[in-house]
Design a protein around this motif. Sequence first.
Motif, short mmCIF file in Angstrom:
data_model
loop_
_atom_site.label_atom_id
_atom_site.label_comp_id
_atom_site.label_asym_id
_atom_site.label_seq_id
_atom_site.Cartn_x
_atom_site.Cartn_y
_atom_site.Cartn_z
N SER A 1 37.31 -31.72 -123.51
CA SER A 1 37.35 -31.79 -122.06
C SER A 1 37.37 -33.26 -121.66
N GLN A 2 37.76 -33.54 -120.43
CA GLN A 2 37.81 -34.91 -119.96
C GLN A 2 36.43 -35.35 -119.47
N PRO A 3 35.90 -36.45 -119.98
CA PRO A 3 34.60 -36.93 -119.49
C PRO A 3 34.70 -37.37 -118.04
N THR A 4 33.62 -37.19 -117.32
CA THR A 4 33.61 -37.52 -115.89
C THR A 4 32.81 -38.76 -115.59
N ALA A 5 32.19 -39.36 -116.59
CA ALA A 5 31.39 -40.56 -116.36
C ALA A 5 31.67 -41.58 -117.46
N GLY A 6 31.40 -42.84 -117.15
CA GLY A 6 31.60 -43.90 -118.14
C GLY A 6 32.90 -44.65 -117.93
N PHE B 1 28.02 -27.73 -127.01
CA PHE B 1 27.89 -29.00 -126.31
C PHE B 1 28.95 -29.20 -125.23
N ASP B 2 29.92 -28.30 -125.16
CA ASP B 2 30.95 -28.39 -124.13
C ASP B 2 31.33 -26.97 -123.70
N LYS B 3 31.37 -26.72 -122.40
CA LYS B 3 31.65 -25.37 -121.89
C LYS B 3 32.99 -24.85 -122.38
N GLU B 4 33.92 -25.75 -122.72
CA GLU B 4 35.23 -25.31 -123.20
C GLU B 4 35.13 -24.61 -124.56
N LEU B 5 33.99 -24.76 -125.24
CA LEU B 5 33.81 -24.13 -126.55
C LEU B 5 33.14 -22.76 -126.44
N ASP B 6 32.79 -22.33 -125.23
CA ASP B 6 32.14 -21.04 -125.05
C ASP B 6 33.21 -19.96 -125.05
N TYR B 7 33.80 -19.74 -126.22
CA TYR B 7 34.96 -18.87 -126.34
C TYR B 7 34.65 -17.40 -126.05
N LEU B 8 33.44 -16.96 -126.37
CA LEU B 8 33.12 -15.54 -126.24
C LEU B 8 32.70 -15.15 -124.82
N ARG C 1 43.25 -24.23 -124.83
CA ARG C 1 42.37 -25.37 -124.62
C ARG C 1 43.19 -26.64 -124.87
N SER C 2 42.57 -27.79 -124.64
CA SER C 2 43.27 -29.07 -124.81
C SER C 2 42.39 -30.06 -125.57
N PHE C 3 43.05 -30.93 -126.30
CA PHE C 3 42.38 -32.08 -126.91
C PHE C 3 42.69 -33.32 -126.09
N PHE C 4 41.69 -34.20 -125.96
CA PHE C 4 41.85 -35.45 -125.23
C PHE C 4 41.41 -36.60 -126.13
N LEU C 5 42.16 -37.69 -126.09
CA LEU C 5 41.77 -38.90 -126.80
C LEU C 5 41.00 -39.78 -125.84
N ILE C 6 39.79 -40.17 -126.23
CA ILE C 6 38.89 -40.91 -125.35
C ILE C 6 38.61 -42.28 -125.97
N CYS C 7 38.88 -43.33 -125.22
CA CYS C 7 38.66 -44.71 -125.69
C CYS C 7 37.85 -45.47 -124.65
N SER C 8 37.17 -46.50 -125.10
CA SER C 8 36.43 -47.35 -124.18
C SER C 8 37.40 -48.19 -123.36
N ALA C 9 37.13 -48.30 -122.06
CA ALA C 9 37.98 -49.13 -121.20
C ALA C 9 37.93 -50.59 -121.62
N ASP C 10 36.86 -50.98 -122.30
CA ASP C 10 36.74 -52.36 -122.74
C ASP C 10 37.71 -52.68 -123.87
N ASP C 11 38.30 -51.65 -124.47
CA ASP C 11 39.27 -51.87 -125.55
C ASP C 11 40.72 -51.76 -125.07
N ARG C 12 40.92 -51.74 -123.78
CA ARG C 12 42.27 -51.49 -123.27
C ARG C 12 43.26 -52.59 -123.64
N HIS C 13 42.76 -53.80 -123.98
CA HIS C 13 43.66 -54.88 -124.37
C HIS C 13 43.67 -55.09 -125.89
#
Length: 300
Positions: free
Chosen positions: A147-152, A199-206, A260-272
Amino acid sequence: MMENWDDLRIFLAVAQAGSLTIAAQVLKIDPATVSRRIARLEMVHATPLFSKSPKGYELTEAGHGLLAHVDVAQSSLNAGLGTLRGDGEGLTGQIRIGAPDGCANFLLPQVCGQITKDYPELDIQIVALPRVFNLTRREADMAIGVSQPTAGRLIVQKIADYRLHLAASVALWDKFKEPKSINDLRGLPMVGYVQDMIFDKELDYLEPLDLRRVQLASNSISVQMNLLRQGAGVGIVHDFALPFAPELQRILMDQLSLTRSFFLICSADDRHNRRLNLFAKVLLSEIRGEISRLETLANG
């Protein structure tokens, strides 16, 4: 007042590790020295930067404020050094990926194996843990989430959709031929996640099945797969994992199909950071191709 960059570097290590001892190991200095430098930094600013808790050293509000600026400075420094080294022209060094175990077990081995063949000077570490990774603490260089994080301060890119279906061993399904609908499954043992460890509602398959009892549960999708392969019950399986388990077959596909979907999550501090950006680009392409390949096999 000009800060001592060495003190800030030590502060960053403790913030990322959450522990004086681990930070000292990373920095290769004595823990007492780490403690003394942190105390000096707090004294200079006349404010506590960390609070001690059972989990280790946690940042105070002031500490979080300082971390945001130190992270940016460190990223800028790394980017500058990367330019001198020519980072991005090739992939070398070590990169750590955090991922849920379904992705880590059934996608990343093939994907990362291919990437290291193409970039033999690159070392890849795959950390498969059923939780969200803290990129601020550098638990990983990047993470894959469902899932897409909403904070950070994060950069999130969608990798791809993937599909899941109910599955059971061929032997079990042949034994119980009478189930024709989802309601008929109530007479069969269910395999799934430990409810309070999802740990993520997207995994509550049942949840769509409204099943209150999971007779055989694990926080690992790999353990669930092995239970299903043994004929222990019925559960929900990633289509891309099915080619690794020929004992399993999808069932009631017309009545339950999840996407469902997979998302790649990186720190904004590494954008360069050109090295991490290049790796992310290669990783996205390879995972998309591997999901497509495996789901095609599952459908064949």
